[in-house]
Each structure stands twice: as C-alpha cells, then as structure tokens.
Design a protein around this motif. Structure first.
Motif, mmCIF file in Angstrom:
data_model
loop_
_atom_site.group_PDB
_atom_site.id
_atom_site.type_symbol
_atom_site.label_atom_id
_atom_site.label_comp_id
_atom_site.label_asym_id
_atom_site.label_seq_id
_atom_site.Cartn_x
_atom_site.Cartn_y
_atom_site.Cartn_z
ATOM 1 N N LEU A 116 0.835 -1.214 0.000
ATOM 2 C CA LEU A 116 0.000 0.000 0.000
ATOM 3 C C LEU A 116 0.863 1.253 0.000
ATOM 4 O O LEU A 116 1.883 1.285 0.698
ATOM 5 C CB LEU A 116 -0.863 0.034 1.274
ATOM 6 C CG LEU A 116 -2.052 -0.907 1.353
ATOM 7 C CD1 LEU A 116 -2.667 -0.798 2.749
ATOM 8 C CD2 LEU A 116 -3.088 -0.581 0.287
ATOM 9 N N PRO A 117 0.469 2.287 -0.732
ATOM 10 C CA PRO A 117 1.221 3.550 -0.654
ATOM 11 C C PRO A 117 1.112 4.114 0.761
ATOM 12 O O PRO A 117 0.038 4.126 1.348
ATOM 13 C CB PRO A 117 0.500 4.453 -1.665
ATOM 14 C CG PRO A 117 -0.796 3.807 -1.955
ATOM 15 C CD PRO A 117 -0.707 2.369 -1.602
ATOM 16 N N ARG A 118 2.243 4.535 1.326
ATOM 17 C CA ARG A 118 2.224 4.995 2.712
ATOM 18 C C ARG A 118 1.781 6.450 2.840
ATOM 19 O O ARG A 118 1.384 6.887 3.915
ATOM 20 C CB ARG A 118 3.595 4.782 3.354
ATOM 21 C CG ARG A 118 3.949 3.281 3.430
ATOM 22 C CD ARG A 118 5.260 3.073 4.121
ATOM 23 N NE ARG A 118 5.238 3.544 5.498
ATOM 24 C CZ ARG A 118 4.682 2.893 6.513
ATOM 25 N NH1 ARG A 118 4.093 1.744 6.306
ATOM 26 N NH2 ARG A 118 4.729 3.390 7.724
ATOM 27 N N ALA A 119 1.831 7.183 1.695
ATOM 28 C CA ALA A 119 1.394 8.582 1.745
ATOM 29 C C ALA A 119 -0.077 8.626 2.150
ATOM 30 O O ALA A 119 -0.900 7.919 1.573
ATOM 31 C CB ALA A 119 1.591 9.224 0.378
ATOM 32 N N GLY A 120 -0.387 9.406 3.134
ATOM 33 C CA GLY A 120 -1.773 9.535 3.574
ATOM 34 C C GLY A 120 -2.189 8.472 4.583
ATOM 35 O O GLY A 120 -3.059 8.691 5.391
ATOM 36 N N ARG A 121 -1.557 7.316 4.513
ATOM 37 C CA ARG A 121 -1.854 6.207 5.440
ATOM 38 C C ARG A 121 -3.355 6.023 5.661
ATOM 39 O O ARG A 121 -3.837 5.996 6.792
ATOM 40 C CB ARG A 121 -1.162 6.431 6.783
ATOM 41 C CG ARG A 121 0.339 6.424 6.630
ATOM 42 C CD ARG A 121 1.027 6.318 7.944
ATOM 43 N NE ARG A 121 2.451 6.385 7.731
ATOM 44 C CZ ARG A 121 3.348 6.147 8.662
ATOM 45 N NH1 ARG A 121 2.974 5.805 9.865
ATOM 46 N NH2 ARG A 121 4.624 6.227 8.399
ATOM 47 N N ARG A 122 -4.059 5.922 4.544
ATOM 48 C CA ARG A 122 -5.502 5.708 4.615
ATOM 49 C C ARG A 122 -5.816 4.355 3.991
ATOM 50 O O ARG A 122 -5.332 4.063 2.896
ATOM 51 C CB ARG A 122 -6.220 6.829 3.846
ATOM 52 C CG ARG A 122 -7.732 6.724 3.848
ATOM 53 C CD ARG A 122 -8.317 7.796 2.933
ATOM 54 N NE ARG A 122 -9.773 7.780 2.930
ATOM 55 C CZ ARG A 122 -10.503 6.943 2.190
ATOM 56 N NH1 ARG A 122 -9.923 6.067 1.406
ATOM 57 N NH2 ARG A 122 -11.820 7.007 2.230
ATOM 58 N N LEU A 123 -6.624 3.567 4.694
ATOM 59 C CA LEU A 123 -6.987 2.245 4.168
ATOM 60 C C LEU A 123 -8.473 2.016 4.420
ATOM 61 O O LEU A 123 -8.957 2.160 5.543
ATOM 62 C CB LEU A 123 -6.159 1.159 4.880
ATOM 63 C CG LEU A 123 -6.549 -0.298 4.589
ATOM 64 C CD1 LEU A 123 -6.390 -0.630 3.108
ATOM 65 C CD2 LEU A 123 -5.696 -1.254 5.431
ATOM 66 N N ARG A 124 -9.176 1.656 3.357
ATOM 67 C CA ARG A 124 -10.601 1.348 3.466
ATOM 68 C C ARG A 124 -10.871 -0.015 2.837
ATOM 69 O O ARG A 124 -10.537 -0.242 1.672
ATOM 70 C CB ARG A 124 -11.444 2.400 2.733
ATOM 71 C CG ARG A 124 -11.418 3.777 3.377
ATOM 72 C CD ARG A 124 -12.193 3.786 4.702
ATOM 73 N NE ARG A 124 -12.215 5.102 5.305
ATOM 74 C CZ ARG A 124 -11.257 5.593 6.102
ATOM 75 N NH1 ARG A 124 -10.186 4.859 6.380
ATOM 76 N NH2 ARG A 124 -11.369 6.795 6.611
ATOM 77 N N VAL A 125 -11.468 -0.907 3.630
ATOM 78 C CA VAL A 125 -11.816 -2.244 3.146
ATOM 79 C C VAL A 125 -13.309 -2.439 3.371
ATOM 80 O O VAL A 125 -13.843 -2.044 4.409
ATOM 81 C CB VAL A 125 -11.032 -3.336 3.922
ATOM 82 C CG1 VAL A 125 -11.317 -4.722 3.346
ATOM 83 C CG2 VAL A 125 -9.532 -3.055 3.886
ATOM 84 N N TRP A 126 -13.970 -3.046 2.392
ATOM 85 C CA TRP A 126 -15.412 -3.294 2.512
ATOM 86 C C TRP A 126 -15.660 -4.799 2.426
ATOM 87 O O TRP A 126 -15.259 -5.439 1.451
ATOM 88 C CB TRP A 126 -16.156 -2.564 1.389
ATOM 89 C CG TRP A 126 -17.648 -2.720 1.378
ATOM 90 C CD1 TRP A 126 -18.457 -3.234 2.362
ATOM 91 C CD2 TRP A 126 -18.526 -2.344 0.308
ATOM 92 N NE1 TRP A 126 -19.769 -3.183 1.986
ATOM 93 C CE2 TRP A 126 -19.857 -2.649 0.736
ATOM 94 C CE3 TRP A 126 -18.334 -1.773 -0.947
ATOM 95 C CZ2 TRP A 126 -20.969 -2.407 -0.074
ATOM 96 C CZ3 TRP A 126 -19.451 -1.541 -1.754
ATOM 97 C CH2 TRP A 126 -20.745 -1.851 -1.313
ATOM 98 N N SER A 127 -16.303 -5.338 3.442
ATOM 99 C CA SER A 127 -16.789 -6.714 3.404
ATOM 100 C C SER A 127 -18.271 -6.623 3.036
ATOM 101 O O SER A 127 -19.119 -6.330 3.883
ATOM 102 C CB SER A 127 -16.582 -7.382 4.780
ATOM 103 O OG SER A 127 -17.310 -8.584 4.858
ATOM 104 N N ALA A 128 -18.576 -6.852 1.760
ATOM 105 C CA ALA A 128 -19.925 -6.669 1.223
ATOM 106 C C ALA A 128 -20.630 -8.026 1.216
ATOM 107 O O ALA A 128 -20.267 -8.900 0.439
ATOM 108 C CB ALA A 128 -19.836 -6.090 -0.191
ATOM 109 N N GLY A 129 -21.624 -8.187 2.093
ATOM 110 C CA GLY A 129 -22.239 -9.505 2.295
ATOM 111 C C GLY A 129 -21.460 -10.232 3.384
ATOM 112 O O GLY A 129 -20.907 -11.305 3.201
#
Ligand SMILES: C[S@@+](CC[C@H](N)C(=O)[O-])C[C@H]1O[C@@H](n2cnc3c(N)ncnc32)[C@H](O)[C@@H]1O
Length: 288
Positions: A116-129
């Motif tokens: 993952l790019p470390r700039a911003g250190r933002r991570l969003r994961v979606w468990s859909a269902g």
C-alpha cells in the motif's frame, strides 16, 4: 458456518402438504420468488420450493396465518415493507467462517497490505455480504498482524449485509468457541477473548476497526469511498447475470485506482465485467 444456516438446511420439507400442514401453491411460490428478487436480487429457481417452504412455515405460524396465500397478501399489504425484511432474513443463506478461503487473507497479508502507498496512510476495506461477521473480523485480524504501525493509519473496515439479524450478530462479535478454532493460534491469542461457557468474543480493539451496517447491495450506497479492497465473496452466486454486471460495475466505480476485489471460489467475472484484471485464485485488480 452459522448456526441458523445449518438448522435451516435440515428443516426443509416437501412443498406438498402433509396432513395438518399448509401447502404452497405454484402461484404462492411465484409471488414469493418475485418479492425475494425485488427485495434482494436473489434468484430462486423451482428447485428451491422445499427450501422456501421450510424457511417460511415458521414465519406463518408466528404470524398466525393459515395459508401461504395469506402470507403473500401480507407481503403486498400495508405492513409489507416490514414483512419483506423478515422474508429476506429467512431466505438468505449465511454460510461463512473465519479465514474461509484462506489464500485471500494470505494475499492480503503478504502482497496487498505491504504494497500500500504509505502517503496519507488511509486504508478502506469493505466486506460486502459479511453475514455473521467472521469475514470482516478475519480481515481486521490480518490487518492488525500485517501492519505493525496500524495505529498510525486511518484504517477502517465496513461490514454490510442485507440480513438485519446477521448484522446484529456480527456487531455483537460473540461466537461459539469451536467456530473460533479456525482462527490461526497467534491471532486467536491476540484478538479473541474466552468468555463464560463455550463462547468467545472479538477483542474491543478489533471491533473498533469495523463499522457494521445493514445494506442492500442492490439499493443506494451512502458511502463515498474510495475503497482499496472489496471482499464480495459467495454473495453474487445467488444473483442473475444482469444483476451481477450492474453490481461489479458499481464496485469498480467505488474502488480506488488499482484497488482489489476478492470474490468467492465458485464465482467469476468472465463475461460479467471487463473492468478488472484477474490476478488468479478469484483475486482481481481494478483496471479502469
Ligand atoms: C453465503 S454468505 C457469504 C458470507 C461471506 N462473504 C463469506 O464468503 O463467508 C452470503 C451473504 O450475502 C448476503 N446477501 C444476499 N443478498 C444480498 C444483498 N442484496 N445485499 C446485501 N447482502 C446480501 C446474505 O444475507 C448472506 O449473509
């Protein structure tokens, strides 16, 4: 596996009525199939008659209704919207498990998260269902173990399901201890608490990474994204192809450039979407 799914599997009985039982006519079945499809996108074939009968007859008893025709009228009546929630909860198949299809979590830990790019250190994961929550908790445990500096990240997992009972179970984060046995031991020690009796609870630190919401994948999505990773596994198998095409197009729209999509072992994007590159083993990367 969720308790409710296994119990449901055993409870199906022939749609032809035994003495003292109510019958489900061809017309009742067609009406129920149409309501389920409208409400959830789930496509029920003729071979699901016994399943529908088995899962809804308890609901008929609870409502004191004498026939499936009366139940169909209720679905279309003034309380129809509320009853359609019960209908969908009864019909969904919620089979799941911790670290199910384990290669996805290996890929997450060894390839995706470290890259993952470390700039911003933002991570969003979606468990859909997300069903009863084993999938989002497995994602959160993988993040916690593969990202030693996780506390410095703005990292969140969104876990959604159409089945309101499953979302409530998932948010509670309490499971029979034997179900938690599928969690690798080091992760179990770090993130699972033994409760009274034979129950185990997900650690508060883990739960705080996840937001649980009821959401119909076919309805409006309030979140803006972008997501880095979407897990939508063993969900679209119940949808027809046009519904799958529209859904994967929306997923592509909500993924960040180069974002990843994980689907179930018996699912495929072949002739469904050309917006993803297949990396192998039901792992996809967004192309455009
Ligand atoms: C078989 S479970 C899969 C759980 C988990 N993703 C896994 O692979 O272990 C399928 C889930 O999809 C949910 N589902 C079915 N139709 C849906 C819809 N239209 N919107 C959101 N969730 C839906 C069901 O309620 C069920 O919990």
């Amino acid at each position: 596996m969720t308790g409710r799914s296994s119990e449901r599997g055993r409870s199906a009985v022939p749609a032809a009525a035994a003495p003292g039982e109510v019958a489900i006519t061809r017309e009742d079945f067609a009406r129920i199939v149409a309501r389920v499809h409208d409400a959830s996108g789930i496509k029920l074939g003729e071979n699901k008659r016994d399943l529908v009968y088995g899962r809804l007859r308890r609901r008929l008893r609870a409502l004191g209704l004498a026939s499936f025709a009366a139940y169909c009228d209720r679905l279309d009546g003034p309380d129809g919207a509320d009853e359609r929630v019960h209908l969908v909860n009864a019909i969904t198949t919620n089979l799941t498990g911790f670290f199910r299809e384990a290669h996805h979590f290996e890929y997450l830990a060894t390839e995706l998260l470290p890259g993952l790019p470390r700039a911003g250190r933002r991570l969003r994961v979606w468990s859909a269902g997300c069903s009863s929550g084993e999938e989002p908790y497995s994602i959160a445990m993988t993040m916690a173990s593969a990202m030693p500096d996780l506390a410095e990240w703005d990292a969140r997992v969104l876990a959604t399901d159409i089945d309101t009972e499953m979302v409530a179970q998932a948010a509670a984060g309490i499971y029979p201890a034997d179900r938690v046995a599928a969690v690798p031991e080091a992760l179990r020690r770090a993130h699972v608490q033994r409760l009274d009796g034979d129950r185990a609870g997900m650690a508060p630190r883990l739960r705080s990474l996840i937001a649980f919401r009821a959401l119909n994948l076919l309805g409006p999505w309030p979140m803006r994204g972008p997501f880095d990773v979407i897990f939508c596994r063993n969900v679209v198998i119940y949808f027809d192809k046009p519904t799958q095409r529209a859904l994967f197009d929306r997923f592509a729209g909500l993924l960040a450039p180069g974002g990843h999509l994980f689907i179930g072992h018996s699912e495929s994007l072949f002739r469904v979407s050309d917006r993803f590159a297949h990396l192998g083993r039901t792992i996809y990367r967004k192309l455009r």
